[in-house]
Every structure is written in C-alpha cells, then in structure tokens.
Write a protein that holds these residues in place. Structure first.
Motif, short mmCIF file in Angstrom:
data_model
loop_
_atom_site.label_atom_id
_atom_site.label_comp_id
_atom_site.label_asym_id
_atom_site.label_seq_id
_atom_site.Cartn_x
_atom_site.Cartn_y
_atom_site.Cartn_z
N LEU A 772 -34.70 -50.86 23.86
CA LEU A 772 -33.48 -50.38 23.20
C LEU A 772 -32.62 -49.59 24.17
O LEU A 772 -31.38 -49.69 24.14
CB LEU A 772 -33.85 -49.51 21.99
CG LEU A 772 -34.05 -50.25 20.67
CD1 LEU A 772 -34.62 -49.30 19.62
CD2 LEU A 772 -32.74 -50.84 20.18
N HIS A 773 -33.26 -48.79 24.99
CA HIS A 773 -32.51 -47.99 25.97
C HIS A 773 -31.78 -48.90 26.96
O HIS A 773 -30.67 -48.60 27.40
CB HIS A 773 -33.47 -47.06 26.72
CG HIS A 773 -32.78 -46.18 27.73
ND1 HIS A 773 -32.01 -45.09 27.36
CD2 HIS A 773 -32.74 -46.25 29.08
CE1 HIS A 773 -31.52 -44.52 28.44
NE2 HIS A 773 -31.94 -45.21 29.51
N GLN A 774 -32.41 -50.01 27.29
CA GLN A 774 -31.79 -50.95 28.22
C GLN A 774 -30.57 -51.62 27.60
O GLN A 774 -29.63 -51.97 28.30
CB GLN A 774 -32.82 -52.01 28.64
CG GLN A 774 -32.33 -52.96 29.72
CD GLN A 774 -33.37 -54.03 30.02
OE1 GLN A 774 -33.96 -54.59 29.10
NE2 GLN A 774 -33.61 -54.29 31.30
N GLY A 775 -30.57 -51.78 26.28
CA GLY A 775 -29.45 -52.40 25.59
C GLY A 775 -29.62 -53.90 25.45
O GLY A 775 -30.37 -54.53 26.18
N SER A 776 -28.90 -54.46 24.48
CA SER A 776 -28.95 -55.90 24.21
C SER A 776 -27.66 -56.56 24.64
O SER A 776 -26.57 -55.99 24.51
CB SER A 776 -29.18 -56.15 22.71
OG SER A 776 -30.38 -55.54 22.27
N LEU A 813 -40.15 -44.50 15.38
CA LEU A 813 -39.68 -45.81 14.92
C LEU A 813 -38.48 -45.69 13.98
O LEU A 813 -37.60 -46.55 13.98
CB LEU A 813 -40.83 -46.56 14.24
CG LEU A 813 -41.88 -47.11 15.20
CD1 LEU A 813 -43.12 -47.55 14.43
CD2 LEU A 813 -41.32 -48.29 15.99
N LYS A 814 -38.45 -44.62 13.20
CA LYS A 814 -37.31 -44.42 12.31
C LYS A 814 -36.04 -44.22 13.14
O LYS A 814 -34.97 -44.78 12.83
CB LYS A 814 -37.56 -43.21 11.40
CG LYS A 814 -36.57 -43.08 10.25
CD LYS A 814 -37.00 -41.98 9.28
CE LYS A 814 -38.26 -42.37 8.55
NZ LYS A 814 -38.62 -41.36 7.52
N ARG A 815 -36.16 -43.45 14.22
CA ARG A 815 -35.01 -43.26 15.09
C ARG A 815 -34.64 -44.56 15.80
O ARG A 815 -33.46 -44.89 15.95
CB ARG A 815 -35.31 -42.16 16.12
CG ARG A 815 -35.48 -40.78 15.53
CD ARG A 815 -35.41 -39.70 16.61
NE ARG A 815 -36.49 -39.83 17.58
CZ ARG A 815 -37.67 -39.23 17.45
NH1 ARG A 815 -37.93 -38.48 16.38
NH2 ARG A 815 -38.60 -39.37 18.39
N THR A 822 -27.58 -49.70 14.56
CA THR A 822 -26.26 -49.32 15.08
C THR A 822 -25.81 -50.29 16.17
O THR A 822 -24.64 -50.70 16.21
CB THR A 822 -26.30 -47.88 15.64
OG1 THR A 822 -26.67 -46.99 14.60
CG2 THR A 822 -24.95 -47.48 16.20
N ALA A 823 -26.73 -50.65 17.04
CA ALA A 823 -26.39 -51.60 18.11
C ALA A 823 -25.98 -52.94 17.54
O ALA A 823 -25.01 -53.57 18.00
CB ALA A 823 -27.58 -51.76 19.05
N ILE A 824 -26.68 -53.39 16.50
CA ILE A 824 -26.32 -54.67 15.87
C ILE A 824 -24.94 -54.59 15.25
O ILE A 824 -24.11 -55.51 15.41
CB ILE A 824 -27.38 -55.05 14.80
CG1 ILE A 824 -28.71 -55.40 15.46
CG2 ILE A 824 -26.88 -56.22 13.95
CD1 ILE A 824 -29.84 -55.62 14.49
#
Length: 950
Positions: A772-776, A813-815, A822-824
């Motif tokens: 997630l930190h790396q980003g999609s 995991l909740k975070r 949010t990213a989606i």
C-alpha cells in the motif's frame, strides 16, 4: 538418485506452503538462475504473497523471477490425502520430495514452461518421447472457463502426437490448493509404464500449473494481478523412471529399507505384488513400513513428534499403522521398527543433515512408542477376534467396538478397518459416522469454551435415598490421584480394581444386569475416574470384567451425586451387580486435562500478578482441547497486559517447577494471605495445590508464598511439574457482563501453532502495508490489494492466534483497509473523469446519453455516470459495461428535471430484466447487472424505453 541431488547446489531451509502439506517441513531452495550464491528462508505461506500481489516490495522475495526448488512434503490429510492408499499400490507415499520450478509475474509462461519441461525430460534425462503423454484443461463452461487450447497447441508444436495429447475437465486439470486461494489450469506430463506392450499404464510425472485466478470466499474466480508458473514433479517417480524401475519402491530410495525389513523379519522377500496377487498382504506391509518410517524420521527431525492433537496426532497414527504391519503381518520382533531409522538416515542424511543430527532421538522415540503400543495392539486383536466369533455371517462389525478400540486402545480407525478387511468383514460405517458426528459435536462445544451438557443419566433424590437406606458408602475415588512421573518425563496411571454396586438404565431405574450395547449408569465401590467438578471435564476410558479380558466396556463419562460417582458406560456385553471390574482411564485425555488444569492455576496467578491481588476468578472450564477462564476486571485487558500474563506463565513453565499437592485441615487455610478460593463449600480436610512451594511451607502462618506463586484449594488432577504444559497463549476473549471477561487459552503444541499462525499473519500484514505504501498503478491492482487486505482481515478475525496480536493486527488492517479504499476511490475518480470525457466526445448534448464503457467494477461505472451528469446537468445517463464471461453491468442516473414517469430504478430494471438480471436503486440513481451477447440490442432497448417515457 544422487545425481539429481547434486544438481541442486544452492540450498536453504524454509517451508512449503501448499495446503495439502499437513504441516510445514523444511524445504531445500535452489535458485540456479539467480546468479548469486545466497541462502533464502521462507515462512509459510511460501510464494502465496507473490501470487496475490501482496509480497513486501522491500523483501528479497519481491525480486524473485525464476525459482527452482526441492521440497519435503507430507500428505496425509485435507484436500489431497494419500494415507489410505499407501501400500495398496506402487506409487503413493505419505512423505515424498517435490521438485518444482516457478516463474513470477509473467517472467515466462506456458510456452517456455512446456518447452523447458520437454527438453529436460527428453534431452537431458533422455526419457523416450514415445513413453510420454500429456493432458490439458478442457474447460469448464459453468464457470466461463474456455479450453486451454494454447497448451494443447504448444505440445503439438513440440512434436507430441495428437493421440497422446488428452483433454480433461477441472477435477483433473484445474489445480486448486483448497477452497480458496490462487489456482489455474494445468497441463500434466504422464509416463507410460507399459513400454508399448499392451494398453498404456500412465502415471503422472510432472504437473505444470498456470496460476491465473484466485478462488474467492464466495466461490467465484477472479483474475490474479499477474500470471505465474508453478510446477511440481515427484522425485520418487522421476527416480523410478530414470532407473527404469517398475515402481518407486524398487528404486534405491527404498531398496535399502526393503532389504533391511526382509533381513529383520520372518517374512518372505519383497515381490512387489498388489491386490489379490499379494497373498497375506505381505508386500503391502513392506511398502507401508518403508514409507512410514521415512515419514516418521523426516517429521521428527523437523521437530514434529507423535502426540494427541493436530499434526502430532496424525504422526502417531502413522507410527501405530507401521507398528501393526511390521509386528502382525511381517512378524517383526519387538523394537524392530526403530532399527530402520539408521537406514533412512543413510539414504537421505546427506541431503537432509537434520536427520544425521537427530538420529539417536528419533530412534529412541520410535522405540518407546512401539513398546507402548504393542500391548494395546495385542489386546485390540483379541477384542476383534472375540467380537467376530459372536457375529453372524452377514453381520457388520459393530461401530461401538471399533470406536472403543480407537478411543481406548489408540488403534486408528483406518487401521481397524484394514484389520477387518483382511478378515473379509465389513465395518458398520454408518454407525461409525454417527459416532464421529457426536464426537465432533462434543469437540465443537469444547472449542467454543462451553461446558458439555449434563448427561441424561443421573442419580435423583429417590435413588440417593435408596442408597443411603441400604447403607452404601460414598464412592471411594482416591485412586484418581494415583499416578506418577517417570524418569523419561511420561506419566504412569495405574488401573483400579472395583466391584459393581448398582446398575441404572437411562430412565434412572435400578437393575441387576444390562447388556446388548445399552448405555447405562454404573455405580462402583471405588474408582480412579475423575468425576466432572471444579470446572474440569470428567475422565473417560474403559473397564474390563474379570474373566472377560477381551471385552472393553467404554466409559464415556462420570458425574458425582451426593458423593456417589455414576459412570456412564456402554455395555457391549452383559454386566451384572457384583461383577469385579478393572478400570482404565484414557491416559492422553487425563494428561490433557492435567495440563490444562495446572495451566488454569498459573493463568489465575498471572492475572493477579498483572491486574492486582483483588482480581477475582468467576469460573472456569477445561478439557484437553482448551480452557476458558472467567475473570472480573475493573477495565478491559490491554494487549500489553495479555502479553505480560502469557510471559509470566511461560517463565513458570520454563522453570519446570514442581507442583505440590496435599490434604490439610480446612481451618489451616482460612487465614493464609493471598490463598485463592472460590465461593464453594470445601471438604474437610481440603486438597491444596501449590506450584513451586511445598504445601506445608505455603500454609505456614508467616508464609507469603500464596502471594508470590499459585496456591489454591482444588480437588482436580494436576501435573507434577509445570514443564509439561509447554506453552500457553490466550486465543480469545469475550465480555460476559459488565466487568467480567471470558478468556480462552490453549497450551503446548496448540499454543506454539497459534504463535506460528500469528507470526505468519503479522508478516502478511506487513507485506500488505508495504504494498500500500508503494502505491498502485491502476484500479485493478488497487482492487486486488483491497481484496487481499479484506481476506487478511477475515483470516485474522477467525484464526487461532494470540489474542493480543489479533488486536494489534486488526487495528493495522482497519487502517490499511481505509487507505486501500481511499486509493481506489481516487483512482476511480480520475479514471471516471477520463472515460466521461471520451463519451462526451462521441455524444452531442441531449436529454439522454446511452452507451457502453469498459470498466473494472460497478463502483467505477457509477462514478462515470455521475461525472457525465455533473458535466451535462440536464442529461439522464445509462451506461453498460461488458464483463467476462457475458456478464454486463448497468448504472444510470436521471436528471432532476426529467419527465416524472422516468425514474432511474424503472429504467435500470427494464434494461436488466431484458438481460435476464435485476436492478436496484432509487428514483435518481440505480444499478444492476445481467447477461447478454447482443449489447447493441440492449442499448437500443434502453434508448427506446427512455424516449417512450417522454
């Protein structure tokens, strides 16, 4: 065989992740294409994070592109279970070595995998091409999966004749590791044992799996973010082919063992026969013993030992199966099985040094288990023989007897079935299944930390009055404490001689005799069975009558009523008042209760140490599976407190403190500071259990021991030293009422397994966080990551793992889920903006916009519709998005000033109904789905419907 081993030059030790591997074993990893000489270590699951796209981008594994490996595998349960087939044929094994090569992220795919496999087998190993057949996936229309013609054509291009390229369905050529997880079509290479003489005799040699999908929890298939190759070839079968042997058992992997068996037993030489040709099942016994001693040696070298639960229980069953075949079929002398361990070490020790390191320990453990089981096996054989003498020619073997042999003598049920099969007798499988279901229900209640329901049999006030009028004294149960700790660390439980005082039927009526498989109540003058009380589950076991040594009467429970202990017994044959009997407790069950009870005392003490001396126990219940402990707390326990409690207990267990027990006058216990006692009426004298401090010292008037260690009034059975607990972890908590919390804990191997699960899940969560930190880069990648986080959350919620760790991972995991969502949303909004612009370029401004647009999800389609309505305020929009296979998503929004008769809900419903689907929504916005192969017709229908509403 040695040539294959020496080709694997880069070695490291990790664990294989396939679910059909019953428990993790060390895996030798070799990376011949990596260009470096490094050692890698993998934790279970091994490559699953790569398949799901959740691998930590900072890890070395994230850089893997091509991997080759050799893995130790044990297959004895779950989706792929070979145990019952071992010995019956010439190819199955419980332990085998799997050779594989892997390609990640499309590094190479079908063409390269097939070509390299064909080159290795036909050019490097020089296996004749006319002995090889291949299969490919023939498709599965219900799931929209087309045939894998690509693999078929690759094989044809490599020169495989079309007559030897066969198509099969999903059960043969769609590889799935379990109910959920990565999966995909596979193509298999088979070897023809016939050599062209007669019809083909095919045996699978190599399976090439093309990981393309993920089986979701709802059963659907979703495409993986990237494609991967996962192949597996059995070393044993490959060796058989290369050595031109008829079977794996004829290779040099097994021939030293078969020779040693023949030299050490009074059996004819191994002939390699199967089925009816194998008279007396001699050759089957050779194969079983050879296979099982390899499995036992490998597992023990990796730290898995025979035990009473999980993998350890299965290993014990394998060991007992081997003992039975060696002693009864092969006529091996006592202690013979352990003599085979050095042969296994000689054969496999160079490849697996841990075998050489642990040879003495493995040999000793096998010898001890063999000695303990042989007497039970002999008694079980006599029980079977006697039962068969009483059966009619067409009668089934009673399920109750088989169940008793399993529960009381430790004979695995499949072993009982084999012993009956050899005698031409059929087991009552329906009755056995019913007994198994009842046992599963009892275990389920224990898993949920609920006390078992009270037995129907009971002594009511009238029965108790009658016993008192007859002058019958209360049951003497002092023998329940007659056990001792042997120098080797095992416990010895003595039998108890007793007399039947009274018998009771299910309705509570006293009777002089029972039989015929009746369930009845049995009152004895004395007993060594623990009757359920003080939160400890009652003992179970069996009894035998003097003069009927070969008839086991299962004792399935014991309850205490007014000092009288009523045993619940299944009277397989006649029992009478006055009979002299001998009682035997189920030693593993009793020992399991002892471990949990002593652990409960330590848990109570550790909670007081952490939460304060006024912490009150509000109840407990324990069985061999797990324990529950209800405690009154002023505030919810924090993760740090749970960890501290566990650590306090682990220290006490590690110190292997002695546990002292003694009966003392009740008045001596009333003024001791810190002595724990519940609101119960205690007998006088009362039994005191003290951990680490002798009872006399703990109860001295000036003693502070009860403040510093566990000292309690307790009638239960306990360990004599704390070390046998092994470990303890709290795996669950539940608020019962304000200020009272129920804790659930496991011990020993179960606790260690729970910690391993927690550690593995923590690593998966860390990897997901890094991704997630790396980003999609795109919506599809972001959605896969979001689903992976959701699956992780579900797993963490239900896994048996330390509760403190579950809390921490749940919070993380909740975070992560919020960040993923949010990213989606951000990616979908940007994508929706671009797609809406493209549509507007195609459509003049008008009251209606009806069109198709490619989208990855319904939420993205809804956003595109919303964007269009914002950019053209007066327009009503309906968009369709085709999905595979044939599914179509629909979303629409109606302008506020549109004709009142046109609503989004009716518009979407009409369109989706036309496609055989359904829709939902409101007057303003709606969505739905259906299936169609003619999108243009649906678009025309949608436009016409909207125009007709004007």
């Amino acid at each position: 065989m040695l040539g294959i081993y020496t080709s694997l030059t880069h070695q490291c030790f990790g664990s294989c992740w396939q679910p059909w591997t019953l428990f993790s074993l060390a895996a030798k990893m070799v990376l011949p294409e990596c260009g470096c000489c490094a050692f890698y270590s993998f934790l279970e699951p091994q490559f699953k994070p790569i398949f799901l796209g959740t691998v930590d981008p900072r890890s070395e594994m994230a850089r893997f592109r091509r991997v080759a490996n050799s893995q130790k595998c044990v297959r004895t349960g779950g989706r792929h279970n070979d145990l019952e087939d071992v010995g019956r044929d010439l190819s199955h094994h419980t332990f085998f070595e799997m050779l594989g090569n892997w390609a990640f992220g499309g590094e190479y795919f079908k063409e390269e995998a097939c070509s390299m496999a064909w080159e290795l087998l036909t050019h490097i190993y020089e296996i004749p091409q006319d002995r090889l057949w291949v299969t490919y996936f023939g498709g599965n229309p219900p799931e929209g999966l087309a045939p894998d013609y690509e693999s078929r054509d690759i094989w044809l291009s490599l020169g495989v004749p079309s007559s030897r390229v066969l198509s099969f369905g999903p059960s043969e050529n769609f590889w799935e590791m379990g109910e959920i997880g990565p999966c995909g079509p596979c193509t298999e290479i088979h070897y023809d044992l016939s050599g062209g003489v007669g019809p083909p005799q095919l045996v699978e040699l190599w399976n090439l799996v093309f990981m393309q999908y993920n089986r979701e929890a709802d059963g659907s298939l979703q495409l993986l973010p990237q494609r991967h190759v996962d192949t597996g070839m059995g070393l044993e079968r490959l060796v058989a082919v290369l050595q031109n042997k008829r079977s794996t058992y004829d290779t040099d992997l097994f021939s030293p063992l078969l020779t040693a068996i023949q030299q050490g037993c009074r059996a004819p030489p191994y002939q390699g026969q199967v089925g009816k040709a194998d008279g007396g099942h001699t050759d089957m016994a050779y194969r079983v013993v050879a296979d099982h001693i390899r499995t036992l040696s490998i597992c023990m070298a990796d730290g898995v030992y025979p035990g009473m639960s999980g993998a350890s229980l299965v290993l014990r069953q394998i060991l007992r199966r081997a003992i039975r075949f060696s002693s009864e079929v092969l006529q091996a002398p006592p202690g013979f099985l352990s003599s085979l361990v050095p042969i296994v070490v000689e054969t496999l020790g160079d490849a697996y040094p841990e075998l050489q390191k642990n040879t003495t320990q493995i040999t000793s453990l096998v010898a001890e288990e063999e000695t303990a089981f042989l007497s039970s096996l002999e008694r079980g054989r006599r029980v079977i023989d006697r039962t068969l003498q009483q059966l009619g020619p067409s009668h089934l073997f009673p399920a109750e007897v088989a169940w008793s042999l399993s529960g009381n003598l430790g004979l695995p049920l499949d072993l009982v079935g084999l012993m009956l099969e050899e005698k031409g007798v059929q087991l009552d499988s329906a009755g056995l299944e019913q007994l198994a279901q009842e046992e599963a229900q009892r275990r389920s209640q224990a898993q949920q930390a609920k006390p078992a329901k009270k037995a129907e049999l009971r002594l009511d006030i009238h029965a108790l009055s009658q016993l008192q009028r007859q002058g019958v004294p209360p049951t003497d149960d002092s023998s329940k404490y007659n056990y001792s700790l042997l120098p080797n660390g095992s416990y010895e439980f003595g039998a108890c001689e007793a007399e039947i005082i009274q018998l009771y039927t299910l309705d509570g009526a006293a009777t002089d005799s029972v039989g015929g498989g009746q369930r009845c109540g049995l009152l004895l003058d004395k007993t060594n069975f623990y009757a359920e009380q003080g939160g400890q589950a009652c003992d179970r076991g069996y009894l035998i009558c003097k003069g009927q040594q070969d008839v086991l009467f299962p004792v399935i429970g014991a309850q205490i009523y007014g000092g009288f202990i009523l045993h619940e017994v299944i009277a397989l044959e006649t029992l009478k008042v006055g009979d002299q009997v001998q009682l035997h407790v189920d030693e593993e069950w009793r020992l399991g209760c002892m471990k949990k009870h002593t652990a409960t005392h330590l848990l109570s003490w550790a909670l007081r140490q952490e939460l304060g001396p006024n912490t009150q126990q509000c109840g407990s219940h324990l069985s061999p599976e797990r324990l529950r402990f209800d405690v009154a707390t002023l505030a919810p326990l924090t993760s740090e407190q749970l960890q501290a409690v566990e650590e306090t207990i682990r220290v006490a267990v590690g110190q292997d403190k002695p546990v002292y027990m003694a009966e003392v006058a009740l008045e001596l216990t009333t003024q001791i500071p810190g002595l724990r006692s519940l609101d119960e009426v205690y007998p006088d004298p009362v039994r005191v259990v003290s951990v680490g401090v002798p009872v006399a010292i703990a109860l001295a008037p000036t003693s502070q021991a009860a403040l510093q260690t566990s000292v309690e009034l307790c009638c239960g059975t306990h360990l004599l030293r704390t070390g046998a607990i092994g470990d303890l972890t709290i795996v669950g908590e539940k608020p019962l009422s304000k200020g009272i919390v129920r804790l659930v804990a496991v011990t020993g191997e179960q606790a260690q397994q729970a910690r391993d699960v927690g550690q593995n899940l923590a690593q998966e969560v860390e990897a997901a966080s890094a991704r997630l930190h790396q980003g999609s880069q795109n919506v599809v990648e972001a959605q896969h990551l979001s689903k992976a986080v959701g699956r992780l959350s579900d797993t963490v919620d239900t896994a048996v793992m330390p509760q403190w760790q579950r809390r921490e991972l749940q919070a993380i995991l909740k975070r992560l889920q919020r960040r993923a969502n949010t990213a989606i949303r951000k990616l979908e909004i940007g994508l929706a903006t671009a797609k809406s612009r493209e549509i507007l370029e195609k459509h003049p401004v008008g009251p209606f916009i009806v069109d198709t647009v490619p989208t990855e999800s319904l939420s993205l389609l809804v956003k595109v519709v919303k964007q269009l309505c914002e950019q053209v305020p007066g327009a009503s929009v309906l968009l369709l998005s085709p999905q595979a296979p044939g599914k179509v998503l629909c979303a629409c929004q109606v302008a506020q000033d549109a004709v009142p008769t046109l609503t989004a809900e009716t518009w979407a419903s009409a369109v989706c109904s036309h496609m055989g689907g359904k829709a939902w929504g409101s007057r303003a916005v709606a969505q739905g789905s259906g299936n169609t192969s003619d999108l243009e017709a649906v678009l025309n229908m949608a436009r016409a419907f909207a125009l007709n509403q004007q």
